[in-house]
Design a protein around this motif. Structure first.
Motif, PDB file in Angstrom:
ATOM      1  N   ARG A  11     -18.607 -66.584  -4.870  1.00  0.00           N
ATOM      2  CA  ARG A  11     -18.119 -66.609  -6.245  1.00  0.00           C
ATOM      3  C   ARG A  11     -19.290 -66.598  -7.238  1.00  0.00           C
ATOM      4  NH1 ARG A  11     -15.023 -70.898  -5.598  1.00  0.00           N
ATOM      5  NH2 ARG A  11     -16.273 -72.372  -6.791  1.00  0.00           N
ATOM      6  N   GLU A  12     -20.330 -67.341  -6.916  1.00  0.00           N
ATOM      7  CA  GLU A  12     -21.483 -67.401  -7.809  1.00  0.00           C
ATOM      8  C   GLU A  12     -22.174 -66.046  -7.954  1.00  0.00           C
ATOM      9  OE1 GLU A  12     -24.195 -70.938  -8.163  1.00  0.00           O
ATOM     10  OE2 GLU A  12     -23.342 -71.274  -6.167  1.00  0.00           O
ATOM     11  N   ILE A  13     -22.279 -65.328  -6.841  1.00  0.00           N
ATOM     12  CA  ILE A  13     -22.918 -64.002  -6.895  1.00  0.00           C
ATOM     13  C   ILE A  13     -22.161 -63.094  -7.853  1.00  0.00           C
ATOM     14  CG2 ILE A  13     -23.223 -61.902  -5.547  1.00  0.00           C
ATOM     15  CD1 ILE A  13     -24.985 -63.273  -3.920  1.00  0.00           C
ATOM     16  N   LEU A  14     -20.831 -63.115  -7.778  1.00  0.00           N
ATOM     17  CA  LEU A  14     -20.030 -62.305  -8.687  1.00  0.00           C
ATOM     18  C   LEU A  14     -20.224 -62.761 -10.133  1.00  0.00           C
ATOM     19  CD1 LEU A  14     -16.637 -61.870  -6.818  1.00  0.00           C
ATOM     20  CD2 LEU A  14     -18.173 -60.048  -7.539  1.00  0.00           C
ATOM     21  N   GLU A  15     -20.181 -64.065 -10.346  1.00  0.00           N
ATOM     22  CA  GLU A  15     -20.352 -64.595 -11.700  1.00  0.00           C
ATOM     23  C   GLU A  15     -21.689 -64.156 -12.288  1.00  0.00           C
ATOM     24  OE1 GLU A  15     -18.704 -66.692 -13.809  1.00  0.00           O
ATOM     25  OE2 GLU A  15     -16.892 -67.052 -12.634  1.00  0.00           O
ATOM     26  N   LEU A  16     -22.758 -64.397 -11.536  1.00  0.00           N
ATOM     27  CA  LEU A  16     -24.089 -64.138 -12.067  1.00  0.00           C
ATOM     28  C   LEU A  16     -24.357 -62.647 -12.246  1.00  0.00           C
ATOM     29  CD1 LEU A  16     -26.060 -66.767  -9.958  1.00  0.00           C
ATOM     30  CD2 LEU A  16     -25.675 -66.848 -12.429  1.00  0.00           C
TER      31      LEU A  16
END
Length: 267
Positions: free
Chosen positions: A125-130
Motif C-alpha cells: 500500500r505504501e509503494i502505491l501511495e508514495l
C-alpha cells in the motif's frame, strides 16, 4: 495525484540551505511546501488522529537535524522517511488501517478501492501511495522504504496490478462479459454489488487472462483509483503548533526530546 504543486528542486536546495543556517523563516517555508502532503501520507498509515503528531515531530526533526541530510536534492524523500519513522513508532510496527473513502460518483468502486488497499500488505500500500499518489520516483521510494530503485519499481508493478485487478473485477463484470466467456461464466448469476469472494475470484482470473488483462490496462488506472481517496489535509492548528515548537524558546525541552527520539532514524 491530488492537486499539489510540482516539487521545485531548486526551491528544495534553497530550503535545505536555509534550514542549515538556522534561518528563522525556514520552518514556515518547509511546512508550507510539504505539510499537507506529509499529513496525507501519515494519515494513510495512522488514520487522521495520530497523523498530525507524526508530521509535527518529523518537521521539528528536519529543522533540528538538517545537517544530517548529506544530499540536499533528496529533501523530499528524507521528509517522507522521517514521517514514516514517526508513524512506525506510533504503530508499534503493526499494520495500519487504510484511509476511509467516499466517492458519490461511483460509491461501489470507491468502496472497492478501500477494500483492496485494506487487503494489501502495508508495504504494498505504501509503494502505491508514495509512487502513484505522491509522485516519488523509484529512487526516492527506495530511500523511504529501504529498498533499491529496482526493488521499488518491481514492487510497484505488483502493487499496481493487485489494485487494478481488484477494480477491474467490478468494471469488467459490467462491461467485459462479451469479450471473455470465462469471465461471463463467473458472473452469469451475479446481481448487485460483488461479494468479496467473487471479487477475489474475478481478480485472480483477470490476472491470468490475456484478454481481461488488456481490457484492464485500457479501462482501469491505479492513479485514477487512488484519486478517489480524499486528501487528508492537515488541520489548521498543526501549522501553528509546528512553528511554535521550532521557534519558541520555552519549548526547548520539547524540541530536545523529539530530536533525541530521532536518533534512532538510521541511514
Amino acid at each position: 495525484m491530488p492537486g499539489w504543486p510540482a516539487v521545485d528542486r531548486a526551491h528544495d536546495l534553497e530550503l535545505v540551505a536555509a534550514l542549515r543556517r538556522a534561518d528563522p523563516g525556514a520552518p514556515e517555508r518547509l511546512y508550507d511546501a510539504y505539510g499537507d502532503r506529509l499529513h496525507d501520507y501519515a494519515a494513510s498509515l495512522l488514520g487522521d488522529r495520530r497523523a498530525a503528531d507524526a508530521v509535527h515531530d518529523a518537521v521539528v526533526t528536519a529543522q533540528g537535524c538538517a545537517d544530517r541530510l548529506r544530499e540536499p536534492a533528496r529533501l523530499r524523500a528524507w521528509l517522507y522517511a522521517l514521517v514514516r519513522f514517526q508513524a512506525m513508532a506510533r504503530l508499534g510496527h503493526h499494520r495500519g488501517a487504510a484511509a476511509p473513502l467516499d466517492d458519490p460518483d461511483d460509491h461501489e468502486l470507491a468502496e472497492l478501492v478501500g477494500a483492496a488497499l485494506g487487503e494489501m500488505r502495508r508495504s504494498e500500500r505504501e509503494i502505491l501511495e508514495l509512487s502513484t499518489r505522491h509522485g516519488l520516483t523509484p529512487a526516492e521510494v527506495g530511500s523511504v522504504l529501504g529498498l533499491t530503485s529496482r526493488q521499488a519499481a518491481s514492487r510497484l508493478r505488483r502493487s499496481r496490478d493487485l489494485l487494478e485487478n481488484a477494480a477491474a473485477a467490478v468494471v469488467l463484470a459490467r462491461t467485459g462479459r462479451a469479450h471473455c466467456p470465462e469471465l461471463s461464466a463467473l458472473v452469469d448469476s451475479w446481481e448487485g454489488p460483488l461479494t468479496p469472494p467473487l471479487r477475489r475470484r474475478l481478480a485472480a482470473h483477470i490476472g491470468g487472462c490475456e484478454v481481461c488483462t488488456e481490457r484492464r490496462r485500457a479501462q482501469v488506472s491505479a492513479a485514477r483509483l487512488l484519486e478517489m481517496l480524499p486528501v487528508a489535509y492537515a488541520p489548521f492548528s498543526l501549522r501553528e503548533r509546528v512553528l511554535g515548537t521550532c521557534a519558541d524558546p520555552a519549548l526547548g525541552d520539547t524540541r530536545t526530546m523529539i530530536l533525541d527520539r530521532g536518533d534512532g532514524f538510521d541511514r
